[in-house]
Design a protein around this motif. Sequence first.
Motif, PDB file in Angstrom:
ATOM      1  N   LEU A 266       2.690   4.857 -13.678  1.00  0.00           N
ATOM      2  CA  LEU A 266       1.517   4.113 -13.687  1.00  0.00           C
ATOM      3  C   LEU A 266       1.828   2.678 -13.780  1.00  0.00           C
ATOM      4  N   ALA A 267       2.362   2.343 -14.576  1.00  0.00           N
ATOM      5  CA  ALA A 267       2.675   0.918 -14.698  1.00  0.00           C
ATOM      6  C   ALA A 267       3.252   0.088 -13.463  1.00  0.00           C
ATOM      7  N   LEU A 268       4.074   0.953 -12.813  1.00  0.00           N
ATOM      8  CA  LEU A 268       4.731   0.242 -11.531  1.00  0.00           C
ATOM      9  C   LEU A 268       3.589   0.518 -10.175  1.00  0.00           C
ATOM     10  N   ALA A 269       2.728   1.317 -10.475  1.00  0.00           N
ATOM     11  CA  ALA A 269       1.617   1.379  -9.724  1.00  0.00           C
ATOM     12  C   ALA A 269       0.559   0.235  -9.767  1.00  0.00           C
ATOM     13  N   VAL A 270       0.321   0.101 -11.333  1.00  0.00           N
ATOM     14  CA  VAL A 270      -0.560  -1.085 -11.509  1.00  0.00           C
ATOM     15  C   VAL A 270      -0.088  -2.442 -10.904  1.00  0.00           C
ATOM     16  N   ILE A 271       1.392  -2.733 -11.024  1.00  0.00           N
ATOM     17  CA  ILE A 271       2.073  -3.681 -10.417  1.00  0.00           C
ATOM     18  C   ILE A 271       1.747  -3.788  -9.140  1.00  0.00           C
TER      19      ILE A 271
ATOM     20  N   THR B 262       0.845  -1.301   0.128  1.00  0.00           N
ATOM     21  CA  THR B 262      -0.133   0.015   0.083  1.00  0.00           C
ATOM     22  C   THR B 262       0.839   1.476  -0.140  1.00  0.00           C
ATOM     23  N   THR B 263       1.871   1.347   0.875  1.00  0.00           N
ATOM     24  CA  THR B 263       2.801   2.526   0.999  1.00  0.00           C
ATOM     25  C   THR B 263       3.630   2.547  -0.617  1.00  0.00           C
ATOM     26  N   LEU B 264       3.940   1.397  -1.290  1.00  0.00           N
ATOM     27  CA  LEU B 264       4.318   1.518  -2.423  1.00  0.00           C
ATOM     28  C   LEU B 264       3.618   2.057  -3.394  1.00  0.00           C
ATOM     29  N   PHE B 265       2.294   1.667  -3.633  1.00  0.00           N
ATOM     30  CA  PHE B 265       1.350   2.223  -4.325  1.00  0.00           C
ATOM     31  C   PHE B 265       1.009   3.708  -4.266  1.00  0.00           C
ATOM     32  N   HIS B 266       1.086   4.171  -2.859  1.00  0.00           N
ATOM     33  CA  HIS B 266       1.020   5.708  -2.640  1.00  0.00           C
ATOM     34  C   HIS B 266       2.054   6.314  -3.051  1.00  0.00           C
ATOM     35  N   PHE B 267       3.393   5.911  -2.908  1.00  0.00           N
ATOM     36  CA  PHE B 267       4.626   6.458  -3.390  1.00  0.00           C
ATOM     37  C   PHE B 267       4.629   6.497  -5.037  1.00  0.00           C
TER      38      PHE B 267
ATOM     39  N   VAL C 152      -6.008 -12.567  -2.306  1.00  0.00           N
ATOM     40  CA  VAL C 152      -6.361 -13.774  -2.908  1.00  0.00           C
ATOM     41  C   VAL C 152      -5.759 -14.985  -1.948  1.00  0.00           C
ATOM     42  N   VAL C 153      -4.561 -14.723  -1.693  1.00  0.00           N
ATOM     43  CA  VAL C 153      -3.910 -15.672  -0.877  1.00  0.00           C
ATOM     44  C   VAL C 153      -4.429 -15.713   0.429  1.00  0.00           C
ATOM     45  N   ALA C 154      -4.776 -14.796   1.055  1.00  0.00           N
ATOM     46  CA  ALA C 154      -5.287 -14.555   2.273  1.00  0.00           C
ATOM     47  C   ALA C 154      -6.858 -15.419   2.419  1.00  0.00           C
ATOM     48  N   LEU C 155      -7.560 -15.134   1.318  1.00  0.00           N
ATOM     49  CA  LEU C 155      -8.854 -15.641   1.162  1.00  0.00           C
ATOM     50  C   LEU C 155      -8.744 -17.117   0.835  1.00  0.00           C
ATOM     51  N   VAL C 156      -7.868 -17.473   0.227  1.00  0.00           N
ATOM     52  CA  VAL C 156      -7.746 -19.097  -0.031  1.00  0.00           C
ATOM     53  C   VAL C 156      -7.306 -19.904   1.430  1.00  0.00           C
ATOM     54  N   SER C 157      -6.479 -19.202   1.676  1.00  0.00           N
ATOM     55  CA  SER C 157      -5.664 -19.776   3.070  1.00  0.00           C
ATOM     56  C   SER C 157      -6.961 -19.884   4.131  1.00  0.00           C
ATOM     57  N   LEU C 158      -7.741 -19.051   4.334  1.00  0.00           N
ATOM     58  CA  LEU C 158      -8.871 -18.993   5.198  1.00  0.00           C
ATOM     59  C   LEU C 158      -9.887 -19.763   4.751  1.00  0.00           C
TER      60      LEU C 158
ATOM     61  N   ILE D 147      -1.079  -6.225  -4.209  1.00  0.00           N
ATOM     62  CA  ILE D 147      -2.046  -6.287  -3.178  1.00  0.00           C
ATOM     63  C   ILE D 147      -3.131  -7.192  -3.343  1.00  0.00           C
ATOM     64  N   ALA D 148      -3.613  -7.403  -4.640  1.00  0.00           N
ATOM     65  CA  ALA D 148      -4.789  -8.232  -4.814  1.00  0.00           C
ATOM     66  C   ALA D 148      -4.397  -9.581  -4.739  1.00  0.00           C
ATOM     67  N   GLY D 149      -3.207  -9.905  -5.001  1.00  0.00           N
ATOM     68  CA  GLY D 149      -2.416 -11.208  -4.868  1.00  0.00           C
ATOM     69  C   GLY D 149      -2.588 -11.768  -3.325  1.00  0.00           C
ATOM     70  N   LEU D 150      -2.113 -10.922  -2.632  1.00  0.00           N
ATOM     71  CA  LEU D 150      -1.997 -10.888  -1.204  1.00  0.00           C
ATOM     72  C   LEU D 150      -3.338 -11.187  -0.793  1.00  0.00           C
TER      73      LEU D 150
END
Length: 92
Positions: free
Chosen positions: A50-55, A24-29, A65-71, A60-63
């Motif tokens: 903008l490309a780096l912000a999308v990455i 999140t901090t990286l995205f805001h930066f 998804v991983v949290a939801l799958v593990s739950l 963030i979305a991957g994290l």
Amino acid sequence: MKDRLKPLVFLLVGVALVPLQFATTLFHFRMGRAKAARARGDKGAISIELALAVIALVFIAGLVVVALVSLKDKVVEKVKQDPQYTGGPAAP
């Protein structure tokens, strides 16, 4: 004993959320740098930022998804082990 567990749980949750806080901090930066590039009129820098912000957003979305799958896996295993839950092996 319960009074001592609450702060420990909050610390552990905080440690588990560190990658999400970092992303999140990286995205805001990156968005701040994109705004600065737009103010300068540098179109090449805008597209790169903008490309780096999308990455960062994909990370963030991957994290999430991983949290939801593990739950989900944890809950499914718990339901399979304990027949008192609806849908368990001993369900009518």
